[in-house]
Design an enzyme around this catalytic site. Structure first.
Site, PDB file in Angstrom:
ATOM      1  N   TYR A 260     -37.963  35.085  45.216  1.00  0.00           N
ATOM      2  CA  TYR A 260     -36.686  35.404  44.570  1.00  0.00           C
ATOM      3  C   TYR A 260     -36.833  35.524  43.047  1.00  0.00           C
ATOM      4  O   TYR A 260     -35.849  35.510  42.320  1.00  0.00           O
ATOM      5  CB  TYR A 260     -35.654  34.308  44.861  1.00  0.00           C
ATOM      6  CG  TYR A 260     -34.990  34.408  46.221  1.00  0.00           C
ATOM      7  CD1 TYR A 260     -35.748  34.518  47.378  1.00  0.00           C
ATOM      8  CD2 TYR A 260     -33.601  34.374  46.342  1.00  0.00           C
ATOM      9  CE1 TYR A 260     -35.150  34.585  48.627  1.00  0.00           C
ATOM     10  CE2 TYR A 260     -32.991  34.443  47.579  1.00  0.00           C
ATOM     11  CZ  TYR A 260     -33.764  34.553  48.719  1.00  0.00           C
ATOM     12  OH  TYR A 260     -33.171  34.615  49.948  1.00  0.00           O
TER      13      TYR A 260
ATOM     14  N   LYS B 247     -47.387  31.308  54.954  1.00  0.00           N
ATOM     15  CA  LYS B 247     -47.929  32.425  55.734  1.00  0.00           C
ATOM     16  C   LYS B 247     -49.302  32.699  55.133  1.00  0.00           C
ATOM     17  O   LYS B 247     -49.605  33.804  54.689  1.00  0.00           O
ATOM     18  CB  LYS B 247     -46.963  33.625  55.634  1.00  0.00           C
ATOM     19  CG  LYS B 247     -47.332  34.807  56.498  1.00  0.00           C
ATOM     20  CD  LYS B 247     -47.262  34.566  57.993  1.00  0.00           C
ATOM     21  CE  LYS B 247     -47.842  35.767  58.721  1.00  0.00           C
ATOM     22  NZ  LYS B 247     -48.005  35.538  60.174  1.00  0.00           N
TER      23      LYS B 247
ATOM     24  N   ASP C  71     -44.017  32.156  61.127  1.00  0.00           N
ATOM     25  CA  ASP C  71     -43.649  32.768  62.416  1.00  0.00           C
ATOM     26  C   ASP C  71     -43.697  31.717  63.532  1.00  0.00           C
ATOM     27  O   ASP C  71     -42.782  31.623  64.366  1.00  0.00           O
ATOM     28  CB  ASP C  71     -44.537  33.996  62.733  1.00  0.00           C
ATOM     29  CG  ASP C  71     -46.026  33.771  62.467  1.00  0.00           C
ATOM     30  OD1 ASP C  71     -46.410  32.684  61.974  1.00  0.00           O
ATOM     31  OD2 ASP C  71     -46.826  34.687  62.759  1.00  0.00           O
TER      32      ASP C  71
ATOM     33  N   ASP D 256     -34.892  30.428  53.311  1.00  0.00           N
ATOM     34  CA  ASP D 256     -33.616  31.127  53.551  1.00  0.00           C
ATOM     35  C   ASP D 256     -33.517  31.541  55.021  1.00  0.00           C
ATOM     36  O   ASP D 256     -32.516  31.290  55.695  1.00  0.00           O
ATOM     37  CB  ASP D 256     -33.526  32.359  52.646  1.00  0.00           C
ATOM     38  CG  ASP D 256     -32.278  33.172  52.937  1.00  0.00           C
ATOM     39  OD1 ASP D 256     -31.184  32.572  52.987  1.00  0.00           O
ATOM     40  OD2 ASP D 256     -32.394  34.398  53.137  1.00  0.00           O
TER      41      ASP D 256
ATOM     42  N   ASP E 117     -31.004  29.881  58.348  1.00  0.00           N
ATOM     43  CA  ASP E 117     -30.028  30.558  59.221  1.00  0.00           C
ATOM     44  C   ASP E 117     -30.397  30.298  60.679  1.00  0.00           C
ATOM     45  O   ASP E 117     -29.518  30.155  61.541  1.00  0.00           O
ATOM     46  CB  ASP E 117     -29.956  32.075  58.955  1.00  0.00           C
ATOM     47  CG  ASP E 117     -28.773  32.453  58.049  1.00  0.00           C
ATOM     48  OD1 ASP E 117     -28.481  31.692  57.100  1.00  0.00           O
ATOM     49  OD2 ASP E 117     -28.142  33.515  58.275  1.00  0.00           O
TER      50      ASP E 117
HETATM   51  C1  IPM Z   1     -28.198  31.676  51.016  1.00  0.00           C
HETATM   52  C2  IPM Z   1     -27.941  33.149  50.837  1.00  0.00           C
HETATM   53  C3  IPM Z   1     -28.482  33.652  49.500  1.00  0.00           C
HETATM   54  C4  IPM Z   1     -29.967  33.371  49.462  1.00  0.00           C
HETATM   55  C5  IPM Z   1     -28.244  35.151  49.238  1.00  0.00           C
HETATM   56  C6  IPM Z   1     -26.794  35.493  49.342  1.00  0.00           C
HETATM   57  C7  IPM Z   1     -28.833  35.622  47.948  1.00  0.00           C
HETATM   58  O1  IPM Z   1     -28.451  33.887  51.897  1.00  0.00           O
HETATM   59  O2  IPM Z   1     -27.727  30.877  50.182  1.00  0.00           O
HETATM   60  O3  IPM Z   1     -28.842  31.301  51.991  1.00  0.00           O
HETATM   61  O4  IPM Z   1     -30.761  34.124  50.015  1.00  0.00           O
HETATM   62  O5  IPM Z   1     -30.329  32.356  48.872  1.00  0.00           O
HETATM   63 MN    MN Z   2     -29.235  32.652  53.480  1.00  0.00          MN
END
Ligand code: IPM
Ligand code: MN
Ligand code: NAD
Length: 347
Positions: A135, A185, A218, A242, A246
């Site tokens: 990032y 990775k 992975d 990130d 999720d």
């Molecule tokens: C998160 C989000 C952010 C990230 C995006 C919106 C830039 O996905 O906080 O997980 O990738 O950090």
């Molecule tokens: Mn995210």
């Protein structure tokens, strides 16, 4: 009475209703717990961008510095403002400017939540590096629009940045079940990720009481689905963290449950608390956003502010609510009904 001053950035879409819900719950727990919370609402968002041409004012970062913490909803309204503009104009600069290098994201099932795996028994703490890596925003494009076009996005990993996030993760593992999974990775990325693995090994020697295992990202993605109970603390780079969080959100029942803390562990600048999810444009005006992730993030904020008893009360009220079957299935209960149930569990 002790007062904590909070900057509130609701942002876009469901950032509004979920932060409103979290704030209501935080206010309800504050007074009986012997402290006060004052909130200053900052309208920074894509709507603000459309009005003013900027996501936040030029002195936005400086003006946030005086708060004890920041409570944030979600940023992004891609139909009107490109994500790269909105996120690089508000959320990402705050994480970086305030050195909120540890993004802490817990993944476990609240009582009564089944989750897609249909089995519980896991309690994972993901620690995501939050200020550099993939990032970094370093890169560029040349020969734009031609067949020769090249786009480069450079991940930047510094010894200081990698070492501090790993030290933070080792400390968390020590305070929990003593297991650390370090995710890279390094079979494909031969500079940054080999570097990360090396530093992991160096720090492992200093922490003989922590059982450290290195995984490729992975394989970790598969393990989080097939054997989540084998994991304790998981540490990863910015992008890998990130994505894995999720996935962690999904196994804990959905994005509506996943909380996060963007911590400046040195406490030299404010930390920021926000749900893992985004602005959810697909459900933004339906009144069905799950506020639990935002409320849980609020509990993490209370703990950071030294109000552990109040944080525990909020977590107990969340457990009470889901234990009664309220808010357990996405879309079943309305935001207001879930919030009301949490408030009544508190009283
Ligand atoms: C998160 C989000 C952010 C990230 C995006 C919106 C830039 O996905 O906080 O997980 O990738 O950090
Ligand atoms: Mn995210
Ligand atoms: P998203 O997290 O907003 O939504 C993904 C899916 O999860 C959608 O179907 C949504 O309806 C559902 N969902 C998310 N939160 C929910 C909740 N609390 N209750 C019920 N359902 C929920 O991800 P996206 O669609 O990729 O992104 C939308 C916008 O948000 C984009 O602009 C993106 O960049 C931004 N974003 C911001 C943040 C942040 O501010 N931290 C995080 C992720 C995405």
């Amino acid at each position: 009475m002790k007062t904590h001053n909070i900057a509130i950035i609701r942002g876009d879409g469901i950032g509004h209703p979920v932060v409103d819900a979290a704030w209501e719950v935080l206010q309800a727990v504050a007074k009986p717990s012997g402290f006060a919370l004052t909130g200053t609402e900052l309208p920074w968002s894509c709507a603000h961008y459309k009005e003013t041409g900027v996501m936040m004012p030029a002195d936005g970062i400086d003006s946030l510095r005086k708060y004890d913490a920041i409570l944030l909803g979600a940023v992004g309204w891609p139909a009107e403002v490109p994500d790269a503009v909105s996120l690089h104009g508000l959320l990402l600069p705050i994480r970086k400017a305030f050195d909120q290098y540890a993004n802490v994201r817990p993944h476990r099932l609240l009582p009564g939540v089944e989750g897609p795996l249909r089995r519980g028994g896991f309690d994972i703490l993901c620690i995501r590096e939050n200020t550099e890596g993939e990032y970094a925003g370093a890169g560029g494009r040349i020969h734009q629009g031609t067949p020769q076009e090249v786009a480069v996005e450079t991940g930047i990993f510094t010894r200081m940045g990698v070492e501090r996030i790993l030290r933070f993760a080792f400390a968390q593992a020590r305070a929990r079940r003593g297991k650390l999974a370090s995710v890279t990775k390094s079979n494909a990325q031969k500079y940054s990720m080999v570097f990360w693995d090396e530093i992991t090994r160096q720090l492992a020697a200093e922490h003989p009481d922590v059982e450290v295992t290195s995984y490729h990202v992975d394989a970790m993605a598969a393990r989080m689905v097939t054997a989540p109970e084998s994991l304790d603390v998981v540490v990863a780079s910015n992008l890998f963290g990130d994505i894995l969080t999720d996935l962690g959100a999904a196994i804990q029942g959905g994005l509506g449950f996943a909380a996060s803390a963007n911590l400046n562990p040195d406490r030299k600048a404010p930390s920021m608390f926000e749900p893992v999810h985004g602005s959810a444009p697909d459900i933004a005006h339906l009144g069905i956003a799950n506020p639990i992730a935002a409320i849980w993030s609020g509990a993490m904020m209370l703990e950071h502010l030294g109000e552990k008893a109040a944080a525990d009360r909020v977590m107990a009220a969340l457990g009470d609510t889901t234990g009664r079957g309220i808010g357990t299935v996405p879309g079943k209960d309305r935001t207001d009904a879930i919030t009301a149930a949490v408030l009544s569990a508190l009283s």
